[in-house]
Design a protein around this motif. Structure first.
Motif, short mmCIF file in Angstrom:
data_model
loop_
_atom_site.label_atom_id
_atom_site.label_comp_id
_atom_site.label_asym_id
_atom_site.label_seq_id
_atom_site.Cartn_x
_atom_site.Cartn_y
_atom_site.Cartn_z
N GLN A 1 26.11 37.92 23.29
CA GLN A 1 26.30 37.43 24.66
C GLN A 1 27.75 37.04 24.89
N ILE A 2 28.30 36.29 23.94
CA ILE A 2 29.68 35.82 24.09
C ILE A 2 30.63 36.99 24.18
N LEU A 3 30.44 37.97 23.32
CA LEU A 3 31.29 39.16 23.34
C LEU A 3 31.19 39.85 24.70
N LEU A 4 29.95 39.98 25.19
CA LEU A 4 29.76 40.68 26.45
C LEU A 4 30.40 39.92 27.61
N ILE A 5 30.27 38.58 27.57
CA ILE A 5 30.86 37.78 28.65
C ILE A 5 32.38 37.92 28.61
N ALA A 6 32.95 37.87 27.41
CA ALA A 6 34.39 38.03 27.27
C ALA A 6 34.82 39.38 27.81
N ASN A 7 34.06 40.40 27.49
CA ASN A 7 34.36 41.75 27.96
C ASN A 7 34.29 41.81 29.48
N THR A 8 33.29 41.14 30.04
CA THR A 8 33.14 41.12 31.50
C THR A 8 34.39 40.55 32.15
N PHE A 9 34.91 39.43 31.58
CA PHE A 9 36.13 38.83 32.14
C PHE A 9 37.29 39.81 32.08
N LEU A 10 37.42 40.46 30.93
CA LEU A 10 38.52 41.42 30.76
C LEU A 10 38.45 42.52 31.80
N MET A 11 37.22 43.04 32.01
CA MET A 11 37.06 44.16 32.92
C MET A 11 37.27 43.73 34.37
N LEU A 12 36.80 42.53 34.68
CA LEU A 12 36.86 42.09 36.07
C LEU A 12 38.25 41.59 36.46
N PHE A 13 39.04 41.20 35.46
CA PHE A 13 40.31 40.56 35.76
C PHE A 13 41.19 41.39 36.70
N PRO A 14 41.48 42.64 36.38
CA PRO A 14 42.33 43.43 37.29
C PRO A 14 41.72 43.59 38.67
N VAL A 15 40.39 43.69 38.72
CA VAL A 15 39.72 43.84 40.00
C VAL A 15 39.94 42.59 40.84
N VAL A 16 39.77 41.43 40.18
CA VAL A 16 39.95 40.16 40.89
C VAL A 16 41.38 40.03 41.39
N ILE A 17 42.34 40.37 40.54
CA ILE A 17 43.75 40.29 40.95
C ILE A 17 44.00 41.20 42.14
N MET A 18 43.36 42.38 42.13
CA MET A 18 43.52 43.32 43.24
C MET A 18 43.02 42.69 44.54
N VAL A 19 41.82 42.10 44.45
CA VAL A 19 41.25 41.50 45.66
C VAL A 19 42.12 40.33 46.12
N PHE A 20 42.52 39.46 45.16
CA PHE A 20 43.37 38.30 45.51
C PHE A 20 44.64 38.76 46.19
N SER A 21 45.28 39.77 45.61
CA SER A 21 46.58 40.19 46.13
C SER A 21 46.46 40.75 47.54
N GLY A 22 45.27 41.25 47.85
CA GLY A 22 45.07 41.78 49.19
C GLY A 22 45.20 40.71 50.26
N PHE A 23 45.05 39.43 49.86
CA PHE A 23 45.12 38.34 50.84
C PHE A 23 46.48 37.65 50.80
N LYS A 24 47.44 38.20 50.04
CA LYS A 24 48.73 37.54 49.88
C LYS A 24 49.84 38.37 50.50
N SER A 25 50.94 37.67 50.80
CA SER A 25 52.13 38.40 51.24
C SER A 25 52.89 38.84 50.00
N ASN A 26 53.88 39.71 50.22
CA ASN A 26 54.69 40.22 49.11
C ASN A 26 55.28 39.08 48.28
N VAL A 27 55.81 38.06 48.97
CA VAL A 27 56.47 36.95 48.27
C VAL A 27 55.45 36.20 47.41
N GLU A 28 54.29 35.91 48.00
CA GLU A 28 53.25 35.17 47.27
C GLU A 28 52.82 35.92 46.01
N ILE A 29 52.70 37.24 46.14
CA ILE A 29 52.25 38.03 45.01
C ILE A 29 53.17 37.85 43.82
N PHE A 30 54.46 37.81 44.08
CA PHE A 30 55.40 37.73 42.96
C PHE A 30 55.64 36.30 42.50
#
Lengths: 355, 289
Positions: free
Chosen positions: B27-56
């Motif tokens: 379970q722990i391994l799978l949860i860790a893997n889930t975080f790894l996989m979701l991380f870029p997706v989450v960053i993508m969604v977050f960045s969609g709500f930010k301006s260029n300056v905020e992103i950097f």
């Protein structure tokens, strides 16, 4: 009304011939059972009658009409399959309606037929269920009901009980017998179970290796089997078949003492096969005395009955009905004296019945 | 109840496996893997709500989700809606054709006996081993000569060709596994061949159809290569190709870009979730006997 007449029916699958010329007459309203070991061609014959597979040679007539090239649904036939073959994505009502809808019957007629069949088989409560929500026995009844709504002249049932457990099997067996009385159509029933065959059939067709061995009523088959195959196939436990040699008014088995047989047919050949059912001998425990020498191997106790299996001098294992209250030790020496009128005589060469 | 004999105590396990158990560790391994996989997706969604300056300045900060400026700009100032429509059209048509043609081919191969059936199946399966991208130059020349370069037809043709082998393979296997007695029963009921296929067999194939759809959906939706080669006209571009036009030579509006990516990933993700549920339902309820 459905009278069936099969003449010289042959069936080849590629190079292999599986039916070697079957001739059979089936009368209207008759309940006929095809029985035989697996691979004997009984299911193939049923599929030919149904029209699901083409007939290689020979003719099939129904009520005088040639049916060889008539499409299955135009033969006035309904079939119940071994696996039930219910349409899994349709509920019970839709399953029953599928065929009659294609027939083009008016909706009111379809509804009436479904109600009637559902009542007959106690399915009224289940009409809106999917097959997966039904038990094995219920599915079997749906399969029969689906055949009923077509109001066929001829019912074909292909090992319909083989997927049911023992208790349910006898229950559905009674139901099928009752249905046949009630609706009165012609029925052909395929099974490898001789109990089903004996209890249901007006006439039994015993098949072996793509040929009919004998056709007759259950009583005829049991009392006068036409050959050693039928003799061994019908009756449980099996009839013991002993290769014997004639000597005076009796026979000898494997070099043992001669045994007198009062009803030995006149003019029988030197070498014959005699058949003994479990009831056909008087049993005495002991080394000496009249009759075939044998040795008890083991005894099956069944409550009302007991069967003792005895090894004869030629190595044949014979089943004998014994008194369940009497105890016969394993390994005890026995003398088996055939009862007059209970012995079956067959030609040793071709297995045919003598006299 | 009679007392059961006491079971021998299981061998004491030491270390992590001892404290967490095998399942816990997995379970722990799978949860860790889930975080790894979701991380870029989450960053993508977050960045969609930010301006260029905020992103950097604060790349990992949780943005103000009420700030929909990027999404408004995408919808009004860019050709994004057009790209979305093109992607939906091309993917939808391709999947539709793949399922239709694939099922028909598989039905013939799987349920009728005829000379050459197994050769045909092998022929289709051979398509699985061919990397279509290697044929890009002949394809380009072929499509140019046919005059369908720079049209959606060129994309659909390639996608259908790509999708058919696996679909025929999956569907043939599945159709063969359906009991023949069902077909016999339908034939006794007087159903024509077409009715047997559409009313009896195809409804039972739903799980296999959904597997095939999922299998083809994602690669076609995300394909960048073939549109890049075949499509030049901006109004015909699909999403992955279209989104690159947001990357400028001198400056790039990352916020708009990520908002576009989020929107591009949304329909396929939703569809995937719906279809997988359907697929799992199909798996558990498709019992035949």
């Amino acid at each position: 009304m459905a009278r069936l007449s099969l003449t010289g029916i042959r069936k080849n699958f590629k190079q292999v011939q599986v039916l070697h010329g079957v001739d059979l007459q089936i009368n209207d309203r008759e309940f006929v059972v095809f029985v035989g070991p697996s691979g004997c061609g009984k299911s193939t014959l049923l599929r030919l009658i149904a029209g699901l597979d083409p007939i290689t040679a020979g003719t099939l007539h129904m009520d005088g009409r040639l049916m060889n090239d008539v499409a299955p649904h135009q033969r006035g036939i309904a079939m119940v399959f071994q696996s039930y073959a219910l349409y899994p994505h349709m509920d019970v009502r839709e399953n029953m309606a599928f065929g009659v809808t294609i027939m083009g019957l008016p909706a009111a007629e379809i509804a009436a037929r479904i109600d009637e069949a559902a009542r007959m088989l106690q399915l009224t409560e289940l009409l809106d269920r999917k097959p997966r929500e039904l038990s094995g026995g219920q599915r079997q009844r749906v399969a029969i009901a689906r055949a009923l709504v077509r109001k066929p002249q001829l019912f074909l049932l292909d090992e319909p009980l083989s997927n049911l457990d023992a208790a349910l099997r006898s229950e559905v067996r009674l139901e099928i017998a009752r249905l046949h009385k009630q609706i009165g159509g012609t029925m052909i029933y395929v099974t490898h179970d001789q109990i089903e065959a004996m209890t249901l059939a007006d006439r039994i067709v015993v098949m072996n290796k793509g040929r009919i061995e004998q056709v007759g009523t259950p009583r005829e088959l049991f009392e006068t089997p036409a050959n050693t195959f039928v003799a061994a196939f019908i009756g449980s436990p099996r009839m013991a078949l002993l290769p014997v040699r004639r000597q005076d008014d009796g026979v000898t088995l494997g070099g043992g003492d001669p045994v007198a047989l009062a009803d030995l047919p006149q003019g029988a050949p030197q070498d014959i096969t005699i058949g003994l059912r479990p009831d056909a001998v008087d049993i005495a425990v002991g080394e000496a005395g009249p009759g075939f020498a044998a040795r008890a191997v083991y005894t099956e106790y069944l409550g009302d009955d007991a069967f003792t299996y005895a090894r004869l001098e030629d190595g044949t294992l014979a089943a004998l009905r014994t008194d369940p209250n009497a105890h016969i030790d394993d390994g005890a020496p026995l003398r088996l004296r055939p009862k007059p009128g209970h012995v079956h005589y067959f030609d040793a060469d071709n297995g045919h019945r003598l006299a | 109840m009679t007392t059961a004999p006491t079971m021998a105590a299981p061998m004491a396990e030491r270390g992590l496996v001892g404290t967490l158990g095998r399942a816990g560790l997995v379970q722990i391994l799978l949860i860790a893997n889930t975080f790894l996989m979701l991380f870029p997706v989450v960053i993508m969604v977050f960045s969609g709500f930010k301006s260029n300056v905020e992103i950097f300045q604060q790349p990992f900060a949780i943005p103000d989700f009420t700030n929909l400026e990027n999404f408004v700009r995408i919808a009004t100032e860019t050709t994004f809606p057009r790209y979305m429509f093109n992607s939906i059209f091309v993917t939808g048509t391709s999947i539709g054709l793949i399922l239709m043609l694939g099922t028909m081919a598989a039905y013939a191969i799987g349920r009728y006996e005829f000379f050459g059936a197994s050769f045909l199946l092998l022929f289709f399966i051979a398509g699985l081993t061919l990397p279509l991208k290697l044929a890009i130059i002949p394809l380009f020349i072929l499509f140019r000569d046919m005059g369908i370069l720079n049209t959606h037809l060129s994309l659909i043709a390639v996608y259908v060709a790509m999708g058919l082998p696996s679909t025929v393979f999956i569907m043939t296997g599945f159709l063969r596994s359906l009991p023949r007695e069902l077909e016999d029963a339908a034939r006794m009921d007087g159903a024509s061949e077409a009715r047997i296929m559409f009313k009896i067999m195809l409804p039972l194939c739903k799980p296999a159809l959904i597997i095939s759809a999922i299998h083809n959906l994602v690669p076609i939706w995300n394909d960048f290569f073939f549109p890049l080669v075949f499509i030049q006209q901006d109004s015909l571009k699909t999403l992955p190709q279209g989104l690159t036009t947001f990357i400028g030579e001198y400056n790039t509006d990352w916020g708009v870009m990520f908002a576009g990516l989020t929107l591009a990933a949304l329909p396929i993700t939703v569809l995937y979730i719906i279809l997988s549920r359907q697929f799992i339902n199909g798996m558990t309820s498709g019992a035949l006997k």
